[in-house]
Write a protein that holds these residues in place. Structure first.
Motif, PDB file in Angstrom:
ATOM      1  N   GLN A  49       0.718  -1.309  -0.025  1.00  0.00           N
ATOM      2  CA  GLN A  49      -0.091  -0.074   0.049  1.00  0.00           C
ATOM      3  C   GLN A  49       0.758   1.449   0.009  1.00  0.00           C
ATOM      4  N   LYS A  53      -0.691   3.914   5.736  1.00  0.00           N
ATOM      5  CA  LYS A  53      -2.220   3.259   5.799  1.00  0.00           C
ATOM      6  C   LYS A  53      -2.398   2.614   6.908  1.00  0.00           C
ATOM      7  N   PHE A  73      -8.052  -0.448   3.309  1.00  0.00           N
ATOM      8  CA  PHE A  73      -7.126   0.562   3.670  1.00  0.00           C
ATOM      9  C   PHE A  73      -7.424   1.691   3.285  1.00  0.00           C
TER      10      PHE A  73
END
Length: 143
Positions: A49, A53, A73
């Motif tokens: 990610q 996050k 997320f």
């Protein structure tokens, strides 16, 4: 040479692989129970990610049984003032945070999150002690 530990057949852990029986809670001892396979998968997903996050876990109306689980997320800046935040520190991986809104926590308190890489029925699996009914897909429940 390896050693093994056997679990009596009547034990609830006998139905789970030994690795899945190990669960993690937030640093404060609270939060969702996360099995070792789910911790590894979440660690991998978190790393992909990038940035700051966090994982938001909750419930919403809908699904086969009336309510369904949500996982997504979000940016750390999107955490709301009344959200509960739990920090998890997996061995050998960076720590990560899981957030949930107070309303969702009423339904998922004590829930276990597991992960399976099986071709059929694989993915994240929720075991919720608060659910009175679940559907076959495993992502919908009723209370």
């Amino acid at each position: 040479m390896s050693s093994s530990t056997q679990t009596p057949a009547s034990s609830p852990a006998a139905t789970l692989p030994a690795e899945a029986a190990v669960t993690h809670t937030g640093v404060d001892g609270k939060g969702i129970l996360i099995t070792e396979p789910a911790m590894r998968q979440l660690g991998t997903l978190m790393a992909s990610q990038g940035g700051e996050k966090v994982l938001r876990v909750g419930v919403r109306s809908g699904g086969c049984s009336g309510m369904s689980y949500t996982m997504d997320f979000i940016d750390g800046s999107e955490i709301l003032p009344d959200d509960e935040t739990y920090t998890y520190e997996p061995a050998g991986a960076p720590s990560f945070r899981v957030v949930s809104d107070p309303k969702s926590l009423l339904y998922i308190y004590g829930m276990q999150l597991d992960f399976s890489s099986a071709l059929i029925g694989g993915g994240f699996n929720f075991t919720n002690p608060n659910a009175s009914q679940t559907c076959g897909c495993g992502s919908s429940f009723a209370v």
